[in-house]
Write a protein that holds these residues in place. Structure first.
Motif, mmCIF file in Angstrom:
data_model
loop_
_atom_site.group_PDB
_atom_site.id
_atom_site.type_symbol
_atom_site.label_atom_id
_atom_site.label_comp_id
_atom_site.label_asym_id
_atom_site.label_seq_id
_atom_site.Cartn_x
_atom_site.Cartn_y
_atom_site.Cartn_z
ATOM 1 N N VAL A 152 7.966 -2.075 3.807
ATOM 2 C CA VAL A 152 8.691 -2.602 2.697
ATOM 3 C C VAL A 152 7.653 -2.390 1.510
ATOM 4 O O VAL A 152 6.558 -2.395 1.724
ATOM 5 N N ASN A 153 8.263 -2.635 0.410
ATOM 6 C CA ASN A 153 7.509 -2.623 -1.097
ATOM 7 C C ASN A 153 7.982 -4.012 -1.568
ATOM 8 O O ASN A 153 9.020 -3.850 -2.640
ATOM 9 N N HIS A 168 4.951 13.442 6.700
ATOM 10 C CA HIS A 168 5.560 13.723 5.439
ATOM 11 C C HIS A 168 5.712 15.248 5.162
ATOM 12 O O HIS A 168 4.840 15.892 5.208
ATOM 13 N N GLY A 183 4.499 18.672 -1.247
ATOM 14 C CA GLY A 183 5.033 17.630 -1.782
ATOM 15 C C GLY A 183 5.068 17.937 -3.554
ATOM 16 O O GLY A 183 4.847 18.951 -4.023
ATOM 17 N N ALA A 184 5.453 17.039 -4.246
ATOM 18 C CA ALA A 184 5.625 17.005 -5.595
ATOM 19 C C ALA A 184 4.317 16.272 -6.269
ATOM 20 O O ALA A 184 4.226 15.197 -6.095
ATOM 21 N N SER A 191 14.543 19.882 -4.256
ATOM 22 C CA SER A 191 13.535 19.665 -3.434
ATOM 23 C C SER A 191 14.120 18.399 -2.449
ATOM 24 O O SER A 191 14.681 17.533 -3.038
ATOM 25 N N LEU A 192 13.592 18.515 -1.272
ATOM 26 C CA LEU A 192 14.016 17.708 -0.238
ATOM 27 C C LEU A 192 12.927 17.143 0.551
ATOM 28 O O LEU A 192 12.411 17.959 0.857
ATOM 29 N N ASP A 193 12.829 16.111 1.123
ATOM 30 C CA ASP A 193 11.781 15.925 1.979
ATOM 31 C C ASP A 193 12.071 14.902 3.231
ATOM 32 O O ASP A 193 13.576 14.683 3.463
ATOM 33 N N LEU A 216 9.889 2.652 -1.260
ATOM 34 C CA LEU A 216 8.687 2.706 -0.510
ATOM 35 C C LEU A 216 7.730 3.744 -1.282
ATOM 36 O O LEU A 216 8.160 4.507 -2.061
ATOM 37 N N ILE A 217 6.479 3.524 -1.253
ATOM 38 C CA ILE A 217 5.454 4.116 -2.084
ATOM 39 C C ILE A 217 5.122 5.356 -1.200
ATOM 40 O O ILE A 217 4.005 5.324 -0.661
ATOM 41 N N LEU A 218 5.859 6.512 -1.108
ATOM 42 C CA LEU A 218 5.552 7.638 -0.373
ATOM 43 C C LEU A 218 4.991 8.689 -1.645
ATOM 44 O O LEU A 218 5.858 9.300 -2.545
ATOM 45 N N GLU A 219 3.611 8.838 -1.719
ATOM 46 C CA GLU A 219 3.303 9.790 -2.814
ATOM 47 C C GLU A 219 3.422 11.070 -2.542
ATOM 48 O O GLU A 219 3.584 11.619 -1.474
ATOM 49 N N ARG A 220 4.001 11.801 -3.556
ATOM 50 C CA ARG A 220 4.342 13.066 -3.501
ATOM 51 C C ARG A 220 5.875 13.256 -2.877
ATOM 52 O O ARG A 220 6.291 14.476 -2.773
ATOM 53 N N GLY A 221 6.703 12.000 -2.552
ATOM 54 C CA GLY A 221 7.818 12.309 -2.170
ATOM 55 C C GLY A 221 8.841 12.559 -3.056
ATOM 56 O O GLY A 221 8.901 12.122 -4.471
ATOM 57 N N THR A 222 9.884 12.940 -2.424
ATOM 58 C CA THR A 222 11.157 13.204 -3.412
ATOM 59 C C THR A 222 12.425 12.216 -3.428
ATOM 60 O O THR A 222 13.312 12.452 -4.070
ATOM 61 N N GLN A 259 0.719 -1.236 0.035
ATOM 62 C CA GLN A 259 -0.063 -0.024 0.072
ATOM 63 C C GLN A 259 0.758 1.361 0.040
ATOM 64 O O GLN A 259 2.097 1.199 0.591
ATOM 65 N N PRO A 260 0.220 2.424 -0.339
ATOM 66 C CA PRO A 260 1.072 3.538 -0.496
ATOM 67 C C PRO A 260 1.170 4.069 1.270
ATOM 68 O O PRO A 260 0.282 3.610 1.852
ATOM 69 N N LEU A 261 2.318 4.733 1.483
ATOM 70 C CA LEU A 261 2.258 5.076 2.745
ATOM 71 C C LEU A 261 1.563 6.335 3.286
ATOM 72 O O LEU A 261 1.910 7.403 2.951
ATOM 73 N N MET A 275 8.284 18.562 3.403
ATOM 74 C CA MET A 275 9.091 19.103 2.560
ATOM 75 C C MET A 275 9.989 19.675 3.368
ATOM 76 O O MET A 275 9.848 20.760 3.943
#
Lengths: 304, 304, 304, 304
Positions: free
Chosen positions: A298-299, A73, B126-127, A85-87, B288-294, A57-59, A75
């Motif tokens: 994990v993914n 999460h 985020g992105a 860009s960093l997060d 990892l599925i971090l939506e909008r993540g960098t 699943q997405p986080l 930025m």
């Protein structure tokens, strides 16, 4: 659906399925030892079409009934006009909404972890035994999906619905697979379909479908390396109350040394398996190396 | 070691190697598109012995010269006498001590990301384009290691030491491999050996070995899918100052759409390759599925 | 309600109200210098009945329209049967739902902070000038509440409703107070009453009541030490667009060196002032000493 | 220096000093109830010169022997050329390096919190009784410093050095103060001077000076509202081992309902008191309103 075993019988099962000492008294990897290089090489031969599917699943960063502690999460640079860009993110990995791998130190039975290590090996600064980094070299093996809603011709299993050993065997038969030593067994209960159709719920209060404790000897006989689920493998709430809160968690993590993948998303995998008519595949997973950690998000990726 | 190109020439290179539009104007996956199912299936056939190697460093929780923002790891339950242990961690993924995959939104060139998306697609939350979750289905392909210290018969490359296209080709020749379309190219500079022998340093101040900008056309011709390094691929500090801070980062992420793996640990991989006399392998990675993540911390696993 | 001044006029105001150099070229404390020991001793004499009121909102952990990045709060020990409980929290202090004190480094005007320090004094590791710890010895002074909804005989000010200098003076007259040198000025717009009656909204999109830029000379003449509000002091959205996003923030933080308290809860204070018929009190606040920080969450306490 | 009391005697003391029921069976504020409006008004009259002193250490972000879990501080915007800077921090408030206020739910005795509330009132999502937000209206009272190293004519107390009731009384006499109902008692052991002279140490392993358990009846008789220290009030390690780990913590938090300030910095306060020849002052503190929290970082301010 009543439990097959009494609490006393479940405790007896724990004794019988114990893998303590099986790989030496210092071993911390447990059933990961079932995955031999030969097993991996054979699993790689299942990757024939090169099709891939994520099992995660997405986080989620949104508070929800099933996500009381969402990922935070933020930025650190938000881009323009800066050249990058960093997060940052923060996660309590065991959260009910996160696909994660439980370390063998995550659950104890009678004050002991896998292989008899004392729970006092865990302190405020982490786990000195059986932490998640025992899987630092990754988990590469054969994956097998058992799709129980498909077997039962339903969209999803109901909350509190238990799965029994004959269900596992019926699924094997229907799918034409046989769970074997070193496999990563992935059990689908249809949790996410239920959420789409009926809305979110709090699994801690309302429960979730999963394995009845009577499946433990079956898992032990098959010598699986890792157990995964779109729920948490255990049917909940526990029919044994606080006496044995999560029998499958206890039977796998401390007793058999089987790592657990909780809260996977197995719907795309199920669709792919059904389409290809094939329920075995190359399973790949690289847990983060968090020394002294009790879990990793994990993914896992399946390759067909 | 002087740069081969002037700043103006590097800018010209950026134009020439651009993959903008190559996979359609809406594409956000960039060079991951080079990895076809056929490529994956062929890569899987490289997994012959079943031996596995992690390419990641542990997630360090200690402040250090090269880890100013360490992972924050805390126990939420510390075990005994509770029946379980839980933990939490927080990470600024781009940290110099963390093995991570840079998203295509991480670096801009002239206000643009890969495929011409504006850097204004990134905001405080985020992105909205080219975030790390474009790689949600994982990266499964052929991996190739180019071990430059071995080629040069040194323990490690010196700080600020540049690698040129002829070094890459010499390494290919010495190792008997040829970098091809869809490959994950892993470049070893020997950073961790240097740390063991000479102690830690601050790469932002003292620099690190890496690719000279003149390697960009070579990377483009070979059509690599992902570029990884035990450093950050770029030689640093940049010979072009603030005008072009990280030419390799710019040439790969926004221009070619090539994702980068920064700060890997390639020493065990190099040892395995040398022992087996084989520099190609099945590469597996599930970001990892971090939506909008960098970015995502990763633990890529090589299978031989 | 139209702005009184053109953008050009506002920029002229910024020049006129500048306190740069007023307390020496190295000063980083700005208008906190207006608070003398004599001022504090006089303020303490306002504490006559010993009644106390908090001016802060709770630190909300729930995602909401006006709280997109909630506080992350987690238990590290959850008590029984352990002999203690511990917790952890994480906060992006400037969040719209958090009562916080803005440091003088929080906002720039033309690349400059208070006293002309360059915005380049701020880097990835924090602020080397005008950080929040300049207030480490606390803010103890006279507090004065100007309750604008009460003045206007409404429950709350509407979104985008501007407050002008004559409103401030009318409130002074109605309340029998006079804002003076070194005061902490607390401006009530009735934000939380509006939320209770009309539900939450996103201030970034829909705006909030606050001071018109024409109030800046008035604030300057009165030589206030700190400005606080149950909103963010500025009326929003800015009538000057991106040219001058937050004129009050700019006029106070970088120009006058006046620290800002954002997102206070002034409803209990207003009730107490009304009941006692007294709008001045001893104001106390101890910002956390976060060196290099840009803000601190605070819980200011008024003593009557 | 041996303990004055046996473990059995300490347990008897716990019974005798209990304030359970003293302010009603539903009370959660404990000894804060000793601070009446009259007490506050009288305390305010101690603010005569208007001089102020912070009692807090900075929130350290550096890993150290006495700071294993430092504050994580990150910039969310790092300024130029953006028009603002923002940041974020995360804290495990009970850390040995952080000046914090312990909530009454922080420590249990025989499974009970203050006023007999069960420790099961604390769960994974926080404390439903006696959380830190019972102090949301702030703590404004008389503060009294007892400077034990000054009394003993030493720079600092040694690790494991115990303070007895006669030391407290001797300090009172030497300083010309008398600890009374509703006071915030601040006990100085000279911890930070020791660190400067001898370097940092790990208090969990090597211990720290503090009160012997025999001081509990004295604290109870004096009816203090809050107890603070530059250590953690308790001498450590406990002479009673795991049977009674922190007798002063237990005697104050669950038994008397006295909140504790741990890890203050009382050196500037001691210098000011010595210079002014006055050991009483107006004490002000506004704990953050973290509902269900077990502590808050604080910056208490003394006004003379």
């Amino acid at each position: 659906m009543a439990p097959r075993l009494t609490a006393a019988e479940v405790k007896g099962v724990f004794e019988k399925i114990s893998n303590w000492g099986r790989w030496g008294k210092d071993d911390q990897r447990g059933a990961l030892n079932f995955i031999t290089p030969q097993k991996r090489a054979a699993a790689a031969r299942l990757a024939q079409t090169g099709e891939i599917v994520s099992l995660a699943q997405p986080l989620s960063t949104q508070t929800a009934l099933d996500n009381p502690q969402p990922v935070q999460h933020m930025m650190l640079h938000a881009g323009s006009p800066a050249p990058a860009s960093l997060d940052f993110f923060a996660i309590a990995s065991h959260g009910m909404a996160f696909t994660h791998l439980d370390a063998l130190c995550h659950v104890f039975w009678q004050g002991k972890m896998y292989n008899g290590f004392s729970s006092s090996e865990i302190g405020r600064w982490g786990a000195s035994k059986c932490s998640i980094d025992v899987a630092r070299d990754g988990v590469i093996s054969r994956g097998v999906l058992l799709d129980i809603p498909k077997l039962k011709k339903v969209d999803f299993l109901e909350l509190r619905e238990a799965i029994y050993p004959e269900d596992l065997e019926a699924a094997e038969k229907a799918e034409g697979v046989h769970v074997e030593e070193g496999d990563v067994l992935l059990l689908r209960i249809g949790r996410h379909v239920r959420k789409k159709l009926k809305g979110p719920w709090d699994p801690r209060r309302e429960g979730m479908a999963g394995l009845d404790a009577s499946c433990l000897p079956w898992l032990h006989e098959r010598r699986i390396a890792v157990q995964g689920c779109d729920g948490v493998s255990d049917v909940s709430p526990s029919p044994y109350g606080s006496e044995i809160i999560f029998p499958i968690h206890i039977g796998t993590l401390p007793m058999m040394g089987v790592h657990l993948i909780d809260n996977a998303d197995l719907d795309p995998l199920a669709a792919t398996c059904a389409r290809l008519g094939r329920y075995e595949f190359l399973f790949t997973m690289g847990p983060l190396i968090l020394e002294r950690g009790t879990a990793s998000p994990v993914n896992p990726i399946a390759v067909f």
